[in-house]
Write an enzyme that holds these catalytic residues in place. Sequence first.
Site, short mmCIF file in Angstrom:
data_model
loop_
_atom_site.label_atom_id
_atom_site.label_comp_id
_atom_site.label_asym_id
_atom_site.label_seq_id
_atom_site.Cartn_x
_atom_site.Cartn_y
_atom_site.Cartn_z
N ASP A 62 0.81 -1.21 0.00
CA ASP A 62 0.00 0.00 0.00
C ASP A 62 0.85 1.27 0.00
O ASP A 62 2.07 1.22 0.16
CB ASP A 62 -0.95 0.01 1.21
CG ASP A 62 -0.28 -0.49 2.49
OD1 ASP A 62 0.94 -0.25 2.65
OD2 ASP A 62 -0.96 -1.12 3.32
N ASN A 128 -7.52 -3.38 14.62
CA ASN A 128 -8.89 -3.73 14.22
C ASN A 128 -8.93 -4.91 13.26
O ASN A 128 -9.97 -5.21 12.68
CB ASN A 128 -9.59 -2.51 13.60
CG ASN A 128 -8.91 -2.01 12.34
OD1 ASN A 128 -7.92 -2.59 11.87
ND2 ASN A 128 -9.41 -0.91 11.77
N HIS A 130 -7.12 -5.22 10.44
CA HIS A 130 -6.87 -4.96 9.02
C HIS A 130 -5.53 -5.56 8.58
O HIS A 130 -4.61 -5.69 9.38
CB HIS A 130 -6.95 -3.46 8.70
CG HIS A 130 -5.80 -2.63 9.18
ND1 HIS A 130 -5.94 -1.64 10.13
CD2 HIS A 130 -4.49 -2.60 8.84
CE1 HIS A 130 -4.77 -1.05 10.34
NE2 HIS A 130 -3.88 -1.62 9.57
N GLU A 135 -9.60 -2.33 5.58
CA GLU A 135 -10.27 -2.06 6.84
C GLU A 135 -11.46 -3.00 7.04
O GLU A 135 -11.94 -3.63 6.09
CB GLU A 135 -10.75 -0.61 6.86
CG GLU A 135 -9.64 0.43 6.76
CD GLU A 135 -8.92 0.67 8.08
OE1 GLU A 135 -8.93 -0.23 8.95
OE2 GLU A 135 -8.34 1.76 8.24
#
Length: 249
Positions: A62, A128, A130, A135
Site C-alpha cells: 500500500d 482492528n 486490518h 479495513e
Amino acid sequence: MKIIRVQDQIEGGKIAFTLLKDSLAKGAKTLGLATGSSPISFYQEMVKSPLDFSDLTSINLDEYVGLSVESDQSYDYFMRQNLFNAKPFKKNYLPNGLATDIEAEAKRYDQIIAEHPIDFQVLGIGRNGHIGFNEPGTSFEEETHVVDLQESTIEANSRFFTSIEDVPKQAISMGIASIMKSKMIVLLAFGQEKADAIKGMVFGPITEDLPASILQKHDHVIVIVDEAAASQLDSPNQSLNLVRTKMRR
C-alpha cells in the site's frame, strides 16, 4: 495456519528471515512487502545478510494518497530507508499516491500483481484486524482499491506523524483477494495491543468485520507472535499447534 511464538521482535525477525531463505532456496522471485513497525526487524536481518537480492522483484501492499515519495512519511521512503537503499532489488513496485487518477492507478497495480505472482508475502495486522489497508467491512473479493482510512487506523499511525491532522485520510491498498493469491504468507505481530486481533484472526469466525480472519482459508500461513500478542491464544477449550521457538544467540 502455523503459529510461532518468539521472545521478542528481534527473534521474530530472525525467524521470518529464515523462512524467507527457505523460500528463496525453492525459487521464490517476487516478495510482497509491508511497512509499519512489525516487519522492521525482518528487514534488518535482510540488510545484515550477505545475500544478494538483485534478481528479486518486490510489490508493496500500500501507499498513502497525497504523499510524495520524498515525504519521510511515505511508504516509498520507508522502504528505501529500511531496505532498498542497502539491498537493491531488480524492481520495486509501490502504488503511486500522487497519481492523477487513483482509480486507474489501482487497476494498473492489479496488472503488476498479475504479471508478478507473489511467492512470499509479509503482513502485519492492525488493532482492528486490518491487513494492508483493508479495513473492517472490506470485501474478501476486493483487489487493489482506494481506501478511506478508519479513525482507529489514523490514530494508530499518528505516532509516525507530527500530529494526527497530518495523517492522510486515504490510501491505495492491495486487496484481500490479491493477498490471498500469494503462495506463502508470513504475518508478524508484536505487543499486547495486537492480542485481540490475533485471537480473532485465529479462532474467530471468518468475517469481513475482521479482515485477517480470511487467512484461515489460506493453505500456507505462518504467524510469528511474541508472548504479548499471543496472550489470548491459550485456552483449554481451544486447540492450536503453537510452536515456541528459541533462537541461538
